[in-house]
Design a protein around this motif. Structure first.
Motif, short mmCIF file in Angstrom:
data_model
loop_
_atom_site.label_atom_id
_atom_site.label_comp_id
_atom_site.label_asym_id
_atom_site.label_seq_id
_atom_site.Cartn_x
_atom_site.Cartn_y
_atom_site.Cartn_z
N VAL A 150 0.86 -1.18 0.00
CA VAL A 150 0.00 0.00 0.00
C VAL A 150 0.90 1.23 0.00
O VAL A 150 1.98 1.23 0.59
CB VAL A 150 -0.96 0.01 1.22
CG1 VAL A 150 -1.81 -1.24 1.23
CG2 VAL A 150 -0.21 0.15 2.53
N ALA A 151 0.42 2.28 -0.66
CA ALA A 151 1.19 3.52 -0.70
C ALA A 151 0.44 4.60 0.05
O ALA A 151 -0.78 4.69 0.00
CB ALA A 151 1.41 3.96 -2.15
N LYS A 152 1.20 5.43 0.76
CA LYS A 152 0.61 6.43 1.65
C LYS A 152 1.47 7.68 1.62
O LYS A 152 2.68 7.61 1.44
CB LYS A 152 0.55 5.82 3.05
CG LYS A 152 -0.37 6.55 3.99
CD LYS A 152 -0.95 5.70 5.08
CE LYS A 152 -1.75 6.60 6.03
NZ LYS A 152 -2.61 7.57 5.36
N THR A 153 0.83 8.85 1.82
CA THR A 153 1.60 10.10 1.76
C THR A 153 2.30 10.43 3.06
O THR A 153 3.33 11.09 3.07
CB THR A 153 0.70 11.29 1.38
OG1 THR A 153 -0.36 11.39 2.34
CG2 THR A 153 0.11 11.12 -0.02
N THR B 121 -1.18 1.33 11.62
CA THR B 121 -2.05 0.14 11.59
C THR B 121 -1.73 -0.74 10.39
O THR B 121 -1.73 -1.96 10.48
CB THR B 121 -3.53 0.56 11.57
OG1 THR B 121 -3.74 1.56 12.57
CG2 THR B 121 -4.42 -0.62 11.89
N ALA B 122 -1.44 -0.11 9.25
CA ALA B 122 -1.08 -0.89 8.06
C ALA B 122 0.17 -1.72 8.34
O ALA B 122 0.24 -2.90 7.98
CB ALA B 122 -0.83 0.06 6.88
N ASP B 123 1.13 -1.08 9.00
CA ASP B 123 2.37 -1.74 9.38
C ASP B 123 2.05 -2.95 10.26
O ASP B 123 2.54 -4.06 10.04
CB ASP B 123 3.19 -0.70 10.16
CG ASP B 123 4.67 -1.03 10.18
OD1 ASP B 123 5.20 -1.44 9.14
OD2 ASP B 123 5.28 -0.88 11.25
N GLN B 124 1.19 -2.72 11.25
CA GLN B 124 0.78 -3.75 12.18
C GLN B 124 0.12 -4.92 11.45
O GLN B 124 0.29 -6.08 11.82
CB GLN B 124 -0.23 -3.11 13.16
CG GLN B 124 -0.64 -3.98 14.31
CD GLN B 124 0.45 -4.07 15.34
OE1 GLN B 124 1.44 -3.34 15.29
NE2 GLN B 124 0.28 -4.96 16.29
N GLU C 145 3.11 -4.24 3.19
CA GLU C 145 4.33 -3.52 2.79
C GLU C 145 3.94 -2.07 2.49
O GLU C 145 2.97 -1.82 1.77
CB GLU C 145 4.94 -4.16 1.54
CG GLU C 145 5.38 -5.61 1.72
CD GLU C 145 6.79 -5.71 2.28
OE1 GLU C 145 7.43 -4.67 2.52
OE2 GLU C 145 7.25 -6.85 2.47
N MET C 146 4.71 -1.14 3.03
CA MET C 146 4.36 0.27 2.90
C MET C 146 5.27 0.96 1.89
O MET C 146 6.50 0.78 1.92
CB MET C 146 4.50 0.93 4.28
CG MET C 146 4.25 2.42 4.32
SD MET C 146 2.52 2.86 4.00
CE MET C 146 1.71 2.03 5.37
N TYR C 147 4.67 1.72 0.98
CA TYR C 147 5.43 2.47 -0.02
C TYR C 147 5.12 3.97 0.13
O TYR C 147 3.99 4.34 0.48
CB TYR C 147 5.06 2.00 -1.43
CG TYR C 147 5.53 0.59 -1.74
CD1 TYR C 147 6.70 0.37 -2.46
CD2 TYR C 147 4.82 -0.52 -1.27
CE1 TYR C 147 7.15 -0.92 -2.72
CE2 TYR C 147 5.26 -1.81 -1.54
CZ TYR C 147 6.42 -2.01 -2.26
OH TYR C 147 6.86 -3.28 -2.52
N ALA C 148 6.13 4.79 -0.13
CA ALA C 148 5.93 6.24 -0.01
C ALA C 148 5.25 6.76 -1.27
O ALA C 148 5.81 6.64 -2.38
CB ALA C 148 7.26 6.94 0.19
N GLY D 50 9.67 0.88 -0.23
CA GLY D 50 10.13 1.59 -1.41
C GLY D 50 9.21 2.76 -1.74
O GLY D 50 8.42 3.19 -0.90
N ALA D 51 9.33 3.25 -2.97
CA ALA D 51 8.48 4.33 -3.43
C ALA D 51 7.35 3.76 -4.28
O ALA D 51 7.43 2.62 -4.75
CB ALA D 51 9.29 5.35 -4.22
N VAL D 52 6.32 4.58 -4.49
CA VAL D 52 5.09 4.08 -5.12
C VAL D 52 5.34 3.49 -6.50
O VAL D 52 4.67 2.52 -6.89
CB VAL D 52 4.01 5.18 -5.15
CG1 VAL D 52 4.45 6.37 -6.00
CG2 VAL D 52 2.68 4.63 -5.62
N ASP D 53 6.31 4.01 -7.27
CA ASP D 53 6.51 3.45 -8.60
C ASP D 53 7.02 2.01 -8.54
O ASP D 53 6.73 1.21 -9.43
CB ASP D 53 7.41 4.34 -9.46
CG ASP D 53 8.73 4.65 -8.77
OD1 ASP D 53 8.73 4.78 -7.53
OD2 ASP D 53 9.75 4.76 -9.46
N GLU D 54 7.72 1.67 -7.48
CA GLU D 54 8.14 0.28 -7.32
C GLU D 54 6.94 -0.63 -7.04
O GLU D 54 6.88 -1.78 -7.49
CB GLU D 54 9.15 0.16 -6.16
CG GLU D 54 10.46 0.90 -6.42
CD GLU D 54 11.33 0.98 -5.18
OE1 GLU D 54 11.98 -0.03 -4.85
OE2 GLU D 54 11.33 2.04 -4.52
#
Lengths: 357, 357
Positions: free
Chosen positions: B31-34, B42-45, B49-52, B70-74
């Motif tokens: 998931v990507a988040k700003t 919570t997503a982490d929990q 996988e978190m993307y910027a 990673g970043a959202v394009d990945e």
């Protein structure tokens, strides 16, 4: 196993029943309800034996497809302990029923303090309820105040508490309550009744409270001032509060600016009904001026007393010490958010553990 | 396994991610988040996988203790399909990103219809999305209207739809939105944009819509009038709606008079976040005057599009028929309250099965 009956299956009663069902040392004997509305259907679905709180209305349950196990007096006879979760004032009417069966009873904070031998908060006066036959779990607001007063008093001593309680007008489902566009001093007389109610837990505490009602439904918010007897630092107070298992200190950067986001946080963590059993203290708000401590806390009126009711059962039955009961209640319910994400409770009801596969 | 990426982890994105994670034929790639607010924790929990979403802000995540993959394009490169759950208008800005990696994408109803090859509602036009590379899941209101229009049109034929949408001002956590004490014709111009949006699903339907905003956060409520081409009875319409898996007809006697009690009902049933994926039609409200049908329905703006997003994935990947996908989505999420208590979904996240022991 302590056999627990729940009289009144509304906002508090349904949560108490679910919490009792999670305890390894308790079971739900049954729940009593006045009418077969949606909550009765859910109780039925959950497998709770249903009793008619008003026997004359028993036929309504059959008409609605909700099977009855009997009338409320049969529930009282079968239970080792009753938890009265009826609306304020009805508990007093029910007291003689419980006494007639020699069934110990727990009442809620909407009743007068005189209804029971002791008013109760697990953190502050667990021992006082040990072995008693009647206990009153204090209201959501008094519970919230007691949880912060106890550690502050123990650590620093308290000269004076002054608190403004900005209260929600009603719960989300109470759509006939107000205000809808006003800010009501309520009660207008100062001090409000909240201070004396806190004195049922801390008899010698100097406390003045002011109450208001606003157009909100999600949580109450308290603006606290506590004049301490010792010099303290913000960091020390923060650490003190963070160490309390039923206080959640909201970290800066979480982006939580009110009750709506607190409720979203609880929902995202998978908590039943989005309940927030802990006091929620904004870490950024903790401020010291001389010996005056200030902070804001949010109190979830629908759920903060639930763990207290469970602990009250163990106190009355003398089946655990305060520390043992609080730890067990916290663990079974999932009480205790720490400031770090690690502490976010995830009961995984939505099955998202699959995300790791 | 269809590898799904979710761009935007707010009200819709977090629900979409959880729903994807429940599907046997899908997995959440990330998931990507700003920003690293409470939802990121919570997503982490939950193990996503978190993307910027904004690579420049990546350091903020580390500072907050949220590990980035990673970043959202990945994420876009790694995913078989992206679901864009960013705020209205941002999806259009992201479209070229998805195209640059040849990754099919689903957009939400806040975007213009021109963003995608097809606007989508599983009940009404699943087949239209089959094999496409871009789909727009229509808004919560349009979804709610499509679900009732489809069966009415099939069963009776529709001459004209006239609907007043009384819309919530914001979600419970959106505390900077209004109105707080007004009833806003919104948009003031009649017809509102909702009718044309319904026409993206039913091109030839005659529909006029009027929109308002009120000081409420829980759900929208629609007041519908449908002029049918056949003579019908209340009972027949009611049965028709009851047979729809994503419509819940509220029975008389349930004591549900508004959105607050509907949400309580969903919470009591143990639904994640108290979500109500179904249209909620008040059975008592169904009325017939000549060929004019009238009724009220409530629409949960935060969640009714979630099953539609899941079905859109299967349509685009041509991995299931409409009936197969809808059945699987309903079963895995727990969609489908029937009028009887038997149909109450109980995911038992609070462990109350112990009550039967």
């Amino acid at each position: 196993m302590i056999r627990v009956g729940v009289n009144g299956y509304g906002t508090i009663g349904k949560r108490v029943a679910d919490a009792v069902a999670l305890q390894p040392d308790m079971e739900v004997v049954g729940v009593a309800k006045t009418k077969p509305n949606f909550e009765a259907h859910t109780a039925d679905q959950r497998g709770y034996e249903m009793y008619a709180a008003i026997p004359d209305r028993a036929p309504l349950f059959g008409d609605a497809g909700v099977e009855l196990a009997g009338a409320v007096d049969e529930l009282v006879a079968a239970a080792d302990i009753m938890i009265d979760c009826t609306p304020s004032g009805i508990g007093a009417e029910n007291k003689s029923l419980y006494e007639s069966y020699d069934t110990p009873a727990i009442f809620q904070g909407g009743e007068d303090a005189t209804i029971a031998e002791v008013s109760f908060n697990a953190r502050a006066n667990y021992a006082a309820a040990c072995g008693t036959d009647s206990v009153r779990v204090v209201s959501c607001n008094t519970t919230g105040l007691s949880r912060v007063i106890a550690p502050l008093q123990e650590a620093y001593g308290i000269e004076q508490v002054r608190t403004t309680l900005v209260r929600r007008g009603g719960d989300p489902s109470q759509n006939s309550r107000g205000p809808i566009n006003d800010i009501l001093p309520n009660p207008i007389s100062i001090p409000s009744h909240h201070g004396p109610d806190v004195n049922t837990i801390f008899p010698d505490l100097a406390i003045d409270t002011l109450g208001l009602k606003v157009p909100a439904t999600l949580m109450h918010v308290h603006a606290l001032n506590v004049t301490l007897k010792s010099d303290v630092t913000v960091a020390h107070v923060r650490q003190l509060l963070e160490e309390e298992s039923r206080i959640y200190v909201i970290s800066e950067g979480m982006g939580i600016d009110g009750a709506g986001k607190l409720k979203d946080f609880a929902h995202d963590a998978g908590r039943p009904r989005g309940d927030i059993w802990e006091n929620c203290v904004w870490g950024e708000s903790i401020a010291i001026s001389g010996r005056d401590l200030y902070f804001f806390q949010a109190i979830h009126q629908e759920s903060d007393v639930i763990p207290e009711n469970i602990d009250a059962i163990r106190a009355m039955t003398e089946s655990a010490t305060a520390a043992e009961s609080i730890e067990l209640t916290n663990r079974t319910l999932g009480v205790g958010i720490t400031g770090s994400p690690v502490g976010v409770v995830d009961t995984d009801h939505s099955g998202v553990e699959a995300a790791d596969d």
